[in-house]
Design a protein around this motif. Structure first.
Motif, PDB file in Angstrom:
ATOM      1  N   ALA A  21      -1.026  -5.479   2.538  1.00 24.20           N
ATOM      2  CA  ALA A  21      -1.804  -6.627   2.063  1.00 24.20           C
ATOM      3  C   ALA A  21      -1.736  -6.758   0.546  1.00 24.20           C
ATOM      4  N   GLN A  22      -1.693  -5.625  -0.157  1.00 27.92           N
ATOM      5  CA  GLN A  22      -1.706  -5.632  -1.615  1.00 27.92           C
ATOM      6  C   GLN A  22      -0.307  -5.699  -2.231  1.00 27.92           C
ATOM      7  N   SER A  23       0.709  -5.697  -1.379  1.00 27.93           N
ATOM      8  CA  SER A  23       2.087  -5.665  -1.874  1.00 27.93           C
ATOM      9  C   SER A  23       2.549  -6.991  -2.452  1.00 27.93           C
ATOM     10  N   GLY A  24       1.864  -8.075  -2.055  1.00 30.19           N
ATOM     11  CA  GLY A  24       2.305  -9.398  -2.481  1.00 30.19           C
ATOM     12  C   GLY A  24       3.502  -9.895  -1.700  1.00 30.19           C
ATOM     13  N   LYS A  25       3.859  -9.208  -0.608  1.00 26.96           N
ATOM     14  CA  LYS A  25       5.052  -9.557   0.162  1.00 26.96           C
ATOM     15  C   LYS A  25       4.717  -9.949   1.602  1.00 26.96           C
ATOM     16  N   PHE A 151       7.003  -1.705   6.391  1.00 28.90           N
ATOM     17  CA  PHE A 151       6.751  -0.327   5.984  1.00 28.90           C
ATOM     18  C   PHE A 151       7.436   0.028   4.661  1.00 28.90           C
ATOM     19  N   SER A 152       8.449  -0.724   4.283  1.00 29.84           N
ATOM     20  CA  SER A 152       9.115  -0.468   3.002  1.00 29.84           C
ATOM     21  C   SER A 152       8.220  -0.801   1.816  1.00 29.84           C
ATOM     22  N   VAL A 153       7.294  -1.752   2.001  1.00 30.00           N
ATOM     23  CA  VAL A 153       6.428  -2.120   0.880  1.00 30.00           C
ATOM     24  C   VAL A 153       5.378  -1.057   0.602  1.00 30.00           C
ATOM     25  N   ILE A 154       5.209  -0.086   1.511  1.00 26.08           N
ATOM     26  CA  ILE A 154       4.261   0.993   1.245  1.00 26.08           C
ATOM     27  C   ILE A 154       4.992   2.299   0.938  1.00 26.08           C
TER      28      ILE A 154
END
Length: 271
Positions: A21-25, A151-154
């Motif tokens: 959610a916080q990734s901006g993606k 999962f890559s954004v985390i």
């Protein structure tokens, strides 16, 4: 646009949800969640304004295109029974329960069910997770690529064959705990030698972070990186020799194997 639902938003599920959610993606994807802990749901909703809280796991499954199961292995069976009536074959279920195979999920959802299995770790909370990911033959490339991007954004997501998932638990799923023990020991030793605990925490943790980055970015082997730090008759070689003498590496390997063996045991319990 996809509707991505999370059942179980505790330590791991919550870390992945928050990180994504916080990734901006997230793009135009919609986020939904359900957890038995209503207070946790309320708190998470306050942190993630675009999140929709569902009243049950079944309702979440009905509304979602992708269902991420962030529940413990002990309750996975009851969750599968709850969502099975709401599942249709155009949906994808992603399970992160240790020791729970894709075949186990298929047993409740049907042989045509699209199932992805992952094994993340808790550094997802700071965007540095290591996530192993595999899929069954019913998951198309578009959905799998979306899951990989989720999962890559985390942190970092890598495909592995399902047969290696027990090994993954030992090498990355459980290993942050071993690493915390190492850092804890460094802090305690530094405090004993006169450093305050907070300063010791920073020095120890930053050194582990830097060493890990060297491993990921250097073309040299891990063994050579260790040798490079050890000047003849210097301080580091004294420490390294003492660790070898006390069986440090063998202890780590035994801990690793204990985690793997327990994962295998948990899997056999679900047969």
């Amino acid at each position: 646009m996809k509707k991505i639902g999370f059942i179980g938003i505790g330590n791991m599920g919550g870390a992945i949800l928050s990180g994504y959610a916080q990734s901006g993606k997230t793009g135009h994807n919609q986020l939904l969640a359900f957890d038995m802990n209503s207070e946790l749901c309320e708190k998470t909703k306050e942190e993630i304004s675009q999140l929709t809280i569902c009243e049950s796991g079944r309702q979440l499954c009905e509304k979602s295109d992708i269902v991420v199961l962030g529940v413990k292995p002990q309750v996975i069976e009851s969750v599968m029974k709850e969502i099975a009536p709401a599942y249709t074959d155009e949906k994808t279920v992603i399970s992160m329960a240790a020791g729970v195979s894709m075949e186990f999920v298929e047993r409740y959802l049907g042989n045509d069910a699209a199932v992805i299995r992952i094994m993340p770790n808790t550094p997802a909370k700071v965007g540095e997770a290591m996530v192993a990911i595999c899929r069954n033959g019913n998951v198309d490339d578009d959905v799998f690529n979306l899951a990989e991007s989720l999962f890559s954004v985390i942190g970092r997501a890598e495909f592995v064959e399902e047969r290696l998932m027990d090994c993954v638990i030992g090498v990355s799923g459980s290993s942050p705990a071993y690493t915390y023990m190492y850092i804890e020991a460094l802090i305690e030793a530094a405090v004993k030698n006169g450093m305050d605990a907070e300063t010791a925490r920073i020095f120890a943790a930053q050194s582990v972070l830097g060493a890990a980055k060297m491993v990921l970015e250097s073309p040299e082997s891990v063994e050579q990186l260790r040798i490079n730090v050890c000047s003849p008759n210097g301080t580091t070689i004294e420490a390294v020799n003492k660790l070898f003498e006390n069986g440090f590496m063998e202890d780590v390997k035994e801990g690793f194997q204990a985690a793997v063996d327990r994962s295998i045991e948990m899997g056999s319990e679900k047969q």
